[in-house]
Design an enzyme around this catalytic site. Structure first.
Site, PDB file in Angstrom:
ATOM      1  N   ASP A  67       4.900  -7.614   1.083  1.00  6.02           N
ATOM      2  CA  ASP A  67       5.955  -6.828   0.434  1.00  6.02           C
ATOM      3  C   ASP A  67       6.296  -5.520   1.134  1.00  6.02           C
ATOM      4  O   ASP A  67       6.814  -4.594   0.522  1.00  6.02           O
ATOM      5  CB  ASP A  67       5.505  -6.526  -0.998  1.00  6.02           C
ATOM      6  CG  ASP A  67       4.134  -5.858  -1.039  1.00  6.02           C
ATOM      7  OD1 ASP A  67       3.661  -5.389   0.005  1.00  6.02           O
ATOM      8  OD2 ASP A  67       3.534  -5.798  -2.131  1.00  6.02           O
ATOM      9  N   GLU A  70       1.840 -15.064   0.923  1.00  6.30           N
ATOM     10  CA  GLU A  70       1.561 -14.234  -0.269  1.00  6.30           C
ATOM     11  C   GLU A  70       2.853 -14.041  -1.079  1.00  6.30           C
ATOM     12  O   GLU A  70       3.253 -12.929  -1.425  1.00  6.30           O
ATOM     13  CB  GLU A  70       0.943 -12.889   0.116  1.00  6.30           C
ATOM     14  CG  GLU A  70       0.208 -12.191  -1.010  1.00  6.30           C
ATOM     15  CD  GLU A  70      -0.262 -10.790  -0.628  1.00  6.30           C
ATOM     16  OE1 GLU A  70       0.563  -9.878  -0.514  1.00  6.30           O
ATOM     17  OE2 GLU A  70      -1.473 -10.620  -0.407  1.00  6.30           O
ATOM     18  N   GLU A 116       7.603  -1.911  -3.040  1.00  7.10           N
ATOM     19  CA  GLU A 116       7.098  -3.249  -2.700  1.00  7.10           C
ATOM     20  C   GLU A 116       7.581  -4.347  -3.643  1.00  7.10           C
ATOM     21  O   GLU A 116       7.819  -5.471  -3.218  1.00  7.10           O
ATOM     22  CB  GLU A 116       5.561  -3.230  -2.654  1.00  7.10           C
ATOM     23  CG  GLU A 116       4.974  -2.466  -1.462  1.00  7.10           C
ATOM     24  CD  GLU A 116       4.847  -0.966  -1.701  1.00  7.10           C
ATOM     25  OE1 GLU A 116       5.224  -0.476  -2.790  1.00  7.10           O
ATOM     26  OE2 GLU A 116       4.373  -0.269  -0.784  1.00  7.10           O
ATOM     27  N   HIS A 151      -3.304   4.995  -1.776  1.00  5.75           N
ATOM     28  CA  HIS A 151      -2.170   5.333  -0.907  1.00  5.75           C
ATOM     29  C   HIS A 151      -0.811   5.028  -1.511  1.00  5.75           C
ATOM     30  O   HIS A 151       0.214   5.202  -0.844  1.00  5.75           O
ATOM     31  CB  HIS A 151      -2.294   4.564   0.415  1.00  5.75           C
ATOM     32  CG  HIS A 151      -2.092   3.083   0.258  1.00  5.75           C
ATOM     33  ND1 HIS A 151      -0.848   2.515   0.222  1.00  5.75           N
ATOM     34  CD2 HIS A 151      -2.973   2.074   0.083  1.00  5.75           C
ATOM     35  CE1 HIS A 151      -0.976   1.204   0.054  1.00  5.75           C
ATOM     36  NE2 HIS A 151      -2.256   0.911  -0.040  1.00  5.75           N
ATOM     37  N   ARG A 160       2.805   4.867  -2.975  1.00  2.00           N
ATOM     38  CA  ARG A 160       3.921   5.806  -2.982  1.00  2.00           C
ATOM     39  C   ARG A 160       4.271   6.279  -4.402  1.00  2.00           C
ATOM     40  O   ARG A 160       4.614   7.441  -4.603  1.00  2.00           O
ATOM     41  CB  ARG A 160       5.129   5.077  -2.395  1.00  2.00           C
ATOM     42  CG  ARG A 160       6.001   5.853  -1.473  1.00  2.00           C
ATOM     43  CD  ARG A 160       6.906   4.876  -0.734  1.00  2.00           C
ATOM     44  NE  ARG A 160       6.375   4.592   0.581  1.00  2.00           N
ATOM     45  CZ  ARG A 160       6.719   5.257   1.668  1.00  2.00           C
ATOM     46  NH1 ARG A 160       7.615   6.208   1.607  1.00  2.00           N
ATOM     47  NH2 ARG A 160       6.185   4.972   2.836  1.00  2.00           N
ATOM     48  N   HIS A 208      -6.361   7.291   3.906  1.00  2.09           N
ATOM     49  CA  HIS A 208      -5.156   6.740   4.549  1.00  2.09           C
ATOM     50  C   HIS A 208      -4.463   7.855   5.343  1.00  2.09           C
ATOM     51  O   HIS A 208      -4.470   9.023   4.938  1.00  2.09           O
ATOM     52  CB  HIS A 208      -4.246   6.208   3.440  1.00  2.09           C
ATOM     53  CG  HIS A 208      -3.102   5.351   3.901  1.00  2.09           C
ATOM     54  ND1 HIS A 208      -2.025   5.865   4.581  1.00  2.09           N
ATOM     55  CD2 HIS A 208      -2.865   4.022   3.769  1.00  2.09           C
ATOM     56  CE1 HIS A 208      -1.165   4.882   4.844  1.00  2.09           C
ATOM     57  NE2 HIS A 208      -1.662   3.750   4.367  1.00  2.09           N
TER      58      HIS A 208
END
Ligand code: UD1
Ligand code: UDP
Length: 375
Positions: free
Chosen positions: A99, A121, A135, A214, A216, A247
Protein backbone atom coordinates in the site's frame (compact mmCIF):
# COMPACT_ATOMS: atom_id res chain seq x y z
CA UNK A 1 13.53 -13.96 -29.23
CA UNK A 2 13.38 -15.32 -25.69
CA UNK A 3 10.13 -17.09 -24.74
CA UNK A 4 10.79 -16.42 -21.06
CA UNK A 5 8.17 -14.26 -19.37
CA UNK A 6 9.61 -10.98 -18.19
CA UNK A 7 8.48 -10.01 -14.68
CA UNK A 8 9.23 -6.54 -13.34
CA UNK A 9 9.06 -6.40 -9.53
CA UNK A 10 8.78 -2.87 -8.16
CA UNK A 11 10.10 -2.14 -4.69
CA UNK A 12 10.50 1.15 -2.81
CA UNK A 13 10.45 0.79 0.96
CA UNK A 14 11.80 -1.52 3.68
CA UNK A 15 8.65 -3.62 4.15
CA UNK A 16 8.12 -4.05 0.40
CA UNK A 17 11.68 -5.32 0.11
CA UNK A 18 11.32 -7.76 3.01
CA UNK A 19 8.08 -9.07 1.50
CA UNK A 20 9.20 -9.17 -2.15
CA UNK A 21 12.85 -10.27 -2.02
CA UNK A 22 11.85 -13.90 -1.26
CA UNK A 23 9.49 -13.75 -4.26
CA UNK A 24 12.22 -12.36 -6.51
CA UNK A 25 14.47 -15.23 -5.38
CA UNK A 26 11.66 -17.66 -6.29
CA UNK A 27 11.34 -16.05 -9.77
CA UNK A 28 15.11 -16.30 -10.22
CA UNK A 29 15.00 -20.04 -9.46
CA UNK A 30 12.50 -20.67 -12.28
CA UNK A 31 13.92 -20.80 -15.79
CA UNK A 32 10.56 -19.82 -17.33
CA UNK A 33 10.86 -16.28 -15.91
CA UNK A 34 13.20 -13.42 -16.61
CA UNK A 35 13.16 -11.51 -13.32
CA UNK A 36 13.91 -7.79 -13.19
CA UNK A 37 13.82 -5.57 -10.12
CA UNK A 38 13.10 -1.84 -10.17
CA UNK A 39 13.79 0.10 -7.00
CA UNK A 40 12.08 3.48 -6.82
CA UNK A 41 14.44 4.30 -3.96
CA UNK A 42 11.51 5.74 -1.96
CA UNK A 43 13.63 4.62 1.01
CA UNK A 44 17.42 4.75 0.76
CA UNK A 45 19.36 3.35 3.72
CA UNK A 46 16.50 1.18 5.02
CA UNK A 47 16.00 -0.37 1.58
CA UNK A 48 19.70 -0.98 1.01
CA UNK A 49 19.82 -2.94 4.28
CA UNK A 50 17.21 -5.41 3.00
CA UNK A 51 18.66 -5.81 -0.51
CA UNK A 52 21.96 -6.61 1.10
CA UNK A 53 20.42 -9.20 3.47
CA UNK A 54 18.76 -11.05 0.57
CA UNK A 55 21.68 -10.43 -1.79
CA UNK A 56 19.49 -8.76 -4.40
CA UNK A 57 20.45 -5.80 -6.55
CA UNK A 58 18.10 -3.59 -8.53
CA UNK A 59 18.29 -3.62 -12.33
CA UNK A 60 16.85 -0.09 -12.29
CA UNK A 61 17.18 2.38 -9.41
CA UNK A 62 15.21 5.64 -9.56
CA UNK A 63 16.99 6.78 -6.38
CA UNK A 64 14.24 9.27 -5.66
CA UNK A 65 14.35 9.71 -1.89
CA UNK A 66 14.67 13.25 -0.58
CA UNK A 67 14.74 14.19 3.11
CA UNK A 68 11.24 14.78 4.50
CA UNK A 69 9.68 14.14 1.10
CA UNK A 70 5.98 14.86 0.56
CA UNK A 71 3.52 12.29 -0.76
CA UNK A 72 3.03 14.26 -3.98
CA UNK A 73 6.79 14.58 -4.51
CA UNK A 74 7.29 10.81 -4.29
CA UNK A 75 4.24 10.17 -6.49
CA UNK A 76 5.43 12.54 -9.21
CA UNK A 77 9.02 11.33 -9.27
CA UNK A 78 8.11 7.64 -9.13
CA UNK A 79 5.52 8.01 -11.89
CA UNK A 80 7.87 9.68 -14.38
CA UNK A 81 10.78 7.40 -13.46
CA UNK A 82 8.72 4.22 -13.77
CA UNK A 83 7.31 5.38 -17.12
CA UNK A 84 10.84 5.20 -18.56
CA UNK A 85 11.48 1.77 -17.05
CA UNK A 86 8.26 0.29 -18.45
CA UNK A 87 8.99 1.84 -21.86
CA UNK A 88 12.48 0.30 -21.90
CA UNK A 89 11.67 -3.13 -20.46
CA UNK A 90 8.12 -3.77 -21.73
CA UNK A 91 7.51 -6.48 -19.11
CA UNK A 92 4.89 -9.24 -19.45
CA UNK A 93 3.82 -8.71 -15.84
CA UNK A 94 4.60 -6.22 -13.10
CA UNK A 95 4.45 -7.01 -9.40
CA UNK A 96 3.67 -4.49 -6.69
CA UNK A 97 3.25 -5.12 -2.97
CA UNK A 98 1.03 -3.63 -0.32
CA UNK A 99 0.00 0.00 0.00
CA UNK A 100 2.91 2.39 -0.39
CA UNK A 101 3.31 5.23 -2.87
CA UNK A 102 5.68 2.94 -4.78
CA UNK A 103 2.97 0.26 -5.03
CA UNK A 104 0.36 2.78 -6.16
CA UNK A 105 2.56 4.42 -8.80
CA UNK A 106 3.87 1.03 -9.96
CA UNK A 107 0.31 -0.14 -10.62
CA UNK A 108 -0.68 3.18 -12.21
CA UNK A 109 2.23 3.21 -14.65
CA UNK A 110 1.72 -0.51 -15.33
CA UNK A 111 -1.86 0.34 -16.25
CA UNK A 112 -0.73 3.20 -18.53
CA UNK A 113 1.50 0.70 -20.33
CA UNK A 114 -1.29 -1.93 -20.42
CA UNK A 115 0.98 -4.32 -18.54
CA UNK A 116 -0.81 -6.96 -16.42
CA UNK A 117 -0.43 -6.17 -12.71
CA UNK A 118 0.01 -8.65 -9.87
CA UNK A 119 -0.76 -7.28 -6.40
CA UNK A 120 0.93 -9.05 -3.49
CA UNK A 121 -0.79 -8.60 -0.09
CA UNK A 122 -4.07 -7.59 -1.71
CA UNK A 123 -7.39 -6.97 0.00
CA UNK A 124 -6.40 -5.48 3.37
CA UNK A 125 -8.91 -2.80 4.42
CA UNK A 126 -9.79 -0.69 7.45
CA UNK A 127 -12.71 1.02 5.71
CA UNK A 128 -11.34 4.43 6.83
CA UNK A 129 -9.65 6.30 3.99
CA UNK A 130 -7.60 8.41 6.42
CA UNK A 131 -6.27 5.50 8.50
CA UNK A 132 -3.76 4.28 7.65
CA UNK A 133 -3.05 7.40 5.61
CA UNK A 134 -2.48 7.37 2.70
CA UNK A 135 -2.07 3.57 2.62
CA UNK A 136 -5.76 2.60 2.80
CA UNK A 137 -6.50 4.56 -0.37
CA UNK A 138 -3.30 3.36 -2.10
CA UNK A 139 -4.33 -0.22 -1.49
CA UNK A 140 -7.88 0.32 -2.75
CA UNK A 141 -6.60 2.04 -5.89
CA UNK A 142 -4.08 -0.70 -6.62
CA UNK A 143 -6.93 -3.18 -6.16
CA UNK A 144 -8.94 -1.43 -8.89
CA UNK A 145 -6.04 -1.69 -11.34
CA UNK A 146 -4.62 -5.15 -10.56
CA UNK A 147 -5.23 -8.24 -12.71
CA UNK A 148 -4.02 -10.83 -10.18
CA UNK A 149 -4.80 -10.34 -6.48
CA UNK A 150 -2.65 -12.32 -4.05
CA UNK A 151 -4.62 -12.12 -0.82
CA UNK A 152 -2.72 -13.20 2.30
CA UNK A 153 -5.82 -14.50 4.12
CA UNK A 154 -9.41 -15.51 3.48
CA UNK A 155 -10.51 -12.33 5.22
CA UNK A 156 -8.59 -10.25 2.66
CA UNK A 157 -10.00 -12.39 -0.16
CA UNK A 158 -13.54 -11.74 1.12
CA UNK A 159 -12.92 -7.97 1.21
CA UNK A 160 -12.01 -8.07 -2.49
CA UNK A 161 -15.02 -10.20 -3.37
CA UNK A 162 -17.26 -7.79 -1.45
CA UNK A 163 -15.96 -5.02 -3.72
CA UNK A 164 -16.94 -7.00 -6.81
CA UNK A 165 -13.47 -8.15 -7.87
CA UNK A 166 -13.67 -11.13 -10.27
CA UNK A 167 -13.25 -14.25 -8.03
CA UNK A 168 -11.19 -15.95 -10.77
CA UNK A 169 -8.46 -13.35 -10.19
CA UNK A 170 -8.22 -13.61 -6.38
CA UNK A 171 -5.95 -16.19 -4.74
CA UNK A 172 -5.27 -16.85 -1.06
CA UNK A 173 -1.52 -17.37 -0.75
CA UNK A 174 -0.49 -16.41 2.79
CA UNK A 175 1.73 -13.42 3.37
CA UNK A 176 5.23 -13.49 1.89
CA UNK A 177 6.56 -11.87 5.09
CA UNK A 178 6.24 -15.29 6.73
CA UNK A 179 8.49 -16.74 4.01
CA UNK A 180 11.04 -14.03 4.81
CA UNK A 181 10.70 -14.51 8.55
CA UNK A 182 11.04 -18.29 8.58
CA UNK A 183 14.03 -18.07 6.21
CA UNK A 184 15.69 -15.75 8.73
CA UNK A 185 14.42 -16.95 12.11
CA UNK A 186 16.14 -20.28 12.47
CA UNK A 187 19.49 -18.95 11.28
CA UNK A 188 19.57 -15.99 13.66
CA UNK A 189 18.44 -18.01 16.65
CA UNK A 190 21.30 -20.45 16.07
CA UNK A 191 23.86 -17.78 15.15
CA UNK A 192 23.05 -14.32 16.52
CA UNK A 193 24.29 -11.73 13.98
CA UNK A 194 27.42 -9.82 15.05
CA UNK A 195 25.57 -6.53 15.40
CA UNK A 196 23.40 -7.96 18.20
CA UNK A 197 26.31 -8.14 20.66
CA UNK A 198 26.01 -4.46 21.62
CA UNK A 199 22.28 -4.80 22.23
CA UNK A 200 22.77 -7.98 24.22
CA UNK A 201 25.13 -6.05 26.51
CA UNK A 202 22.50 -3.35 27.06
CA UNK A 203 19.66 -5.70 27.95
CA UNK A 204 21.58 -8.64 29.46
CA UNK A 205 18.98 -11.17 30.71
CA UNK A 206 16.33 -8.60 31.66
CA UNK A 207 12.80 -8.32 30.28
CA UNK A 208 12.62 -6.12 27.23
CA UNK A 209 9.99 -4.12 25.38
CA UNK A 210 10.71 -3.70 21.68
CA UNK A 211 9.21 -0.55 20.16
CA UNK A 212 8.74 0.70 16.59
CA UNK A 213 6.51 3.46 15.26
CA UNK A 214 6.26 5.51 12.09
CA UNK A 215 2.65 5.98 10.90
CA UNK A 216 1.87 9.29 9.25
CA UNK A 217 -1.60 9.59 10.82
CA UNK A 218 0.05 9.61 14.28
CA UNK A 219 2.53 12.44 13.59
CA UNK A 220 2.23 15.27 16.13
CA UNK A 221 0.05 14.59 19.18
CA UNK A 222 -0.24 10.84 18.59
CA UNK A 223 3.54 10.40 18.58
CA UNK A 224 4.02 12.63 21.61
CA UNK A 225 1.42 10.57 23.50
CA UNK A 226 3.10 7.29 22.56
CA UNK A 227 6.50 8.55 23.69
CA UNK A 228 5.18 10.02 26.98
CA UNK A 229 3.45 6.71 27.71
CA UNK A 230 6.64 4.72 27.06
CA UNK A 231 8.64 7.02 29.33
CA UNK A 232 6.08 6.68 32.13
CA UNK A 233 6.09 2.87 31.94
CA UNK A 234 9.90 2.82 31.82
CA UNK A 235 10.06 5.00 34.97
CA UNK A 236 7.67 2.62 36.74
CA UNK A 237 9.61 -0.55 35.76
CA UNK A 238 13.26 -0.26 36.82
CA UNK A 239 13.79 -3.94 35.97
CA UNK A 240 12.73 -3.66 32.28
CA UNK A 241 14.76 -2.46 29.27
CA UNK A 242 13.18 -0.66 26.30
CA UNK A 243 14.77 -0.92 22.84
CA UNK A 244 13.56 1.34 20.04
CA UNK A 245 15.16 1.23 16.55
CA UNK A 246 13.98 4.64 15.38
CA UNK A 247 12.61 5.06 11.82
CA UNK A 248 14.64 7.61 9.83
CA UNK A 249 11.64 9.84 9.06
CA UNK A 250 12.41 13.26 10.64
CA UNK A 251 8.79 13.45 11.87
CA UNK A 252 9.56 10.37 13.95
CA UNK A 253 13.15 11.16 14.92
CA UNK A 254 12.29 14.56 16.37
CA UNK A 255 9.68 13.62 19.04
CA UNK A 256 11.32 10.30 19.86
CA UNK A 257 14.71 11.87 20.52
CA UNK A 258 13.18 14.82 22.38
CA UNK A 259 10.94 12.76 24.70
CA UNK A 260 12.76 9.43 25.02
CA UNK A 261 16.41 10.52 24.75
CA UNK A 262 18.59 10.43 27.85
CA UNK A 263 16.74 7.73 29.72
CA UNK A 264 18.99 5.05 31.23
CA UNK A 265 16.77 2.13 30.17
CA UNK A 266 15.30 3.41 26.90
CA UNK A 267 17.78 2.56 24.16
CA UNK A 268 17.22 4.52 20.95
CA UNK A 269 19.13 2.82 18.15
CA UNK A 270 19.37 3.12 14.36
CA UNK A 271 17.08 0.97 12.17
CA UNK A 272 18.44 -2.56 12.15
CA UNK A 273 19.01 -4.89 9.22
CA UNK A 274 16.42 -7.63 9.01
CA UNK A 275 18.48 -10.40 10.64
CA UNK A 276 19.39 -8.52 13.84
CA UNK A 277 15.85 -7.15 13.99
CA UNK A 278 14.38 -10.66 13.90
CA UNK A 279 16.83 -11.64 16.65
CA UNK A 280 15.61 -8.66 18.69
CA UNK A 281 11.92 -9.50 18.15
CA UNK A 282 12.64 -13.03 19.25
CA UNK A 283 14.33 -11.70 22.40
CA UNK A 284 11.48 -9.32 23.29
CA UNK A 285 9.04 -9.81 26.16
CA UNK A 286 6.41 -7.59 24.53
CA UNK A 287 6.32 -5.73 21.21
CA UNK A 288 4.80 -2.24 21.07
CA UNK A 289 4.37 -1.07 17.50
CA UNK A 290 2.26 0.53 14.79
CA UNK A 291 3.96 -1.49 12.03
CA UNK A 292 1.96 -3.69 9.69
CA UNK A 293 4.72 -6.21 9.04
CA UNK A 294 5.56 -6.67 12.71
CA UNK A 295 1.91 -7.49 13.51
CA UNK A 296 2.21 -10.29 10.95
CA UNK A 297 5.57 -11.59 12.18
CA UNK A 298 4.93 -11.62 15.93
CA UNK A 299 2.72 -14.74 16.13
CA UNK A 300 5.43 -16.87 14.47
CA UNK A 301 7.86 -15.74 17.15
CA UNK A 302 5.35 -16.20 19.98
CA UNK A 303 5.40 -12.52 20.97
CA UNK A 304 2.41 -10.56 22.28
CA UNK A 305 1.88 -7.32 20.38
CA UNK A 306 0.29 -4.06 21.43
CA UNK A 307 -0.69 -2.10 18.32
CA UNK A 308 -0.52 1.67 18.76
CA UNK A 309 -3.28 2.42 16.26
CA UNK A 310 -7.00 3.11 16.40
CA UNK A 311 -7.77 0.40 13.81
CA UNK A 312 -5.98 -2.26 11.83
CA UNK A 313 -6.32 -3.73 8.35
CA UNK A 314 -4.90 -6.89 9.92
CA UNK A 315 -7.75 -8.03 12.21
CA UNK A 316 -6.66 -11.68 12.07
CA UNK A 317 -3.99 -11.24 14.78
CA UNK A 318 -6.42 -9.41 17.06
CA UNK A 319 -9.09 -12.09 16.54
CA UNK A 320 -6.56 -14.87 17.18
CA UNK A 321 -5.61 -13.14 20.45
CA UNK A 322 -1.97 -12.36 19.61
CA UNK A 323 -2.42 -8.61 19.14
CA UNK A 324 -4.35 -5.92 20.99
CA UNK A 325 -5.23 -2.49 19.64
CA UNK A 326 -4.22 0.18 22.17
CA UNK A 327 -4.57 3.35 20.07
CA UNK A 328 -2.40 6.38 20.75
CA UNK A 329 -3.84 7.62 24.05
CA UNK A 330 -1.31 7.76 26.88
CA UNK A 331 -3.65 6.21 29.46
CA UNK A 332 -4.50 3.18 27.32
CA UNK A 333 -0.88 2.48 26.29
CA UNK A 334 0.28 2.80 29.91
CA UNK A 335 -2.44 0.54 31.30
CA UNK A 336 -2.18 -2.19 28.63
CA UNK A 337 1.62 -2.29 28.65
CA UNK A 338 1.71 -2.35 32.46
CA UNK A 339 -0.80 -5.20 32.54
CA UNK A 340 1.22 -7.27 30.09
CA UNK A 341 4.52 -6.64 31.87
CA UNK A 342 3.00 -7.71 35.18
CA UNK A 343 1.09 -10.76 33.92
CA UNK A 344 3.25 -13.53 32.42
CA UNK A 345 0.22 -15.83 32.17
CA UNK A 346 -1.58 -13.32 29.95
CA UNK A 347 1.57 -12.98 27.83
CA UNK A 348 1.64 -16.75 27.40
CA UNK A 349 -1.97 -16.80 26.24
CA UNK A 350 -1.29 -14.07 23.68
CA UNK A 351 1.93 -15.73 22.55
CA UNK A 352 0.52 -19.18 21.93
CA UNK A 353 -1.53 -18.68 18.79
CA UNK A 354 -1.00 -20.10 15.32
CA UNK A 355 0.12 -17.53 12.76
CA UNK A 356 -2.99 -16.58 10.76
CA UNK A 357 -0.90 -14.88 8.06
CA UNK A 358 0.64 -17.87 6.33
CA UNK A 359 2.86 -20.94 6.45
CA UNK A 360 6.00 -19.74 4.67
CA UNK A 361 5.06 -21.02 1.22
CA UNK A 362 3.42 -17.88 -0.17
CA UNK A 363 6.14 -17.15 -2.76
CA UNK A 364 5.98 -20.63 -4.20
CA UNK A 365 2.17 -20.38 -4.45
CA UNK A 366 2.34 -16.96 -6.13
CA UNK A 367 4.95 -18.12 -8.66
CA UNK A 368 2.86 -21.24 -9.43
CA UNK A 369 -0.23 -19.10 -10.03
CA UNK A 370 1.68 -16.68 -12.26
CA UNK A 371 3.12 -19.61 -14.15
CA UNK A 372 -0.37 -20.72 -15.14
CA UNK A 373 -1.68 -17.24 -15.81
CA UNK A 374 0.74 -15.25 -17.97
CA UNK A 375 0.26 -15.89 -21.64
C1 UD1 B 1 6.65 4.62 3.93
C2 UD1 B 1 5.28 4.17 3.44
C3 UD1 B 1 4.55 3.39 4.52
C4 UD1 B 1 5.41 2.26 5.07
C5 UD1 B 1 6.74 2.83 5.52
C6 UD1 B 1 7.63 1.70 5.97
C7 UD1 B 1 4.07 5.61 1.85
C8 UD1 B 1 3.13 6.74 1.69
N1 UD1 B 1 4.47 5.33 3.12
O1 UD1 B 1 6.44 5.56 4.96
O2 UD1 B 1 3.36 2.85 3.98
O3 UD1 B 1 4.73 1.66 6.14
O4 UD1 B 1 7.37 3.51 4.42
O5 UD1 B 1 8.71 2.14 6.71
O6 UD1 B 1 4.46 5.01 0.88
N2 UD1 B 1 14.00 8.17 5.34
C9 UD1 B 1 15.38 8.13 5.28
N3 UD1 B 1 16.00 6.96 4.89
C10 UD1 B 1 15.30 5.84 4.61
C11 UD1 B 1 13.89 5.88 4.67
C12 UD1 B 1 13.26 7.05 5.03
O7 UD1 B 1 16.06 9.11 5.55
O8 UD1 B 1 15.91 4.81 4.28
C13 UD1 B 1 13.34 9.44 5.73
C14 UD1 B 1 13.44 10.52 4.63
O9 UD1 B 1 13.57 11.78 5.24
C15 UD1 B 1 12.08 10.41 3.93
C16 UD1 B 1 11.18 10.10 5.11
O10 UD1 B 1 11.95 9.21 5.93
O11 UD1 B 1 11.72 11.59 3.24
C17 UD1 B 1 9.84 9.52 4.80
O12 UD1 B 1 9.94 8.39 3.91
P1 UD1 B 1 8.59 7.94 3.12
O13 UD1 B 1 8.89 6.70 2.36
O14 UD1 B 1 8.03 9.08 2.36
O15 UD1 B 1 7.55 7.65 4.25
P2 UD1 B 1 7.57 6.58 5.43
O16 UD1 B 1 6.98 7.27 6.60
O17 UD1 B 1 8.88 5.94 5.52
N1 UDP C 1 12.22 -4.10 10.55
C1 UDP C 1 13.59 -4.19 10.35
N2 UDP C 1 14.41 -3.36 11.07
C2 UDP C 1 13.94 -2.47 11.98
C3 UDP C 1 12.53 -2.36 12.14
C4 UDP C 1 11.70 -3.19 11.41
O1 UDP C 1 14.07 -5.00 9.55
O2 UDP C 1 14.73 -1.76 12.61
C5 UDP C 1 11.34 -4.96 9.74
C6 UDP C 1 10.24 -5.72 10.45
O3 UDP C 1 10.67 -6.99 10.88
C7 UDP C 1 9.13 -5.82 9.41
C8 UDP C 1 9.33 -4.55 8.58
O4 UDP C 1 10.64 -4.08 8.85
O5 UDP C 1 9.33 -6.93 8.54
C9 UDP C 1 8.31 -3.52 8.94
O6 UDP C 1 8.63 -2.32 8.33
P1 UDP C 1 7.96 -0.94 8.75
O7 UDP C 1 7.53 -1.00 10.18
O8 UDP C 1 8.92 0.12 8.35
O9 UDP C 1 6.72 -0.84 7.77
P2 UDP C 1 5.22 -1.42 7.82
O10 UDP C 1 5.28 -2.88 8.03
O11 UDP C 1 4.48 -0.71 8.90
O12 UDP C 1 4.68 -1.04 6.47
Amino acid sequence: MSSRKKILTIIGTRPEAIKLCPLVLEFQRRAEFESLVCSTGQHREMLAQVFSTFDISADHDLDLMAPNQTLAMVTARATTGLDQVFATEQPDLCIVQGDTTTAFTGALVGHYHKTPIGHVEAGLRTGNKFSPFPEEMNRRLVGRMADLHFAPTEHAQQSLLNEGVDPQTVFVTGNTVIDALLWTRDRVIKNPPNDTAEIQKLIDDREMVLITGHRRESFGTGFENMCQAIRTVADQHPDVEFVYPVHLNPNVQQPVNAILGNHPRIHLIAPLSYEPFVWLMNRATVVLTDSGGIQEEAPSLGKPVLVMRENTERPEGVEAGNAKLVGTSQEKIISELTTLLQDPALRDIMANVANPYGDGNACQKIADIISGKIK
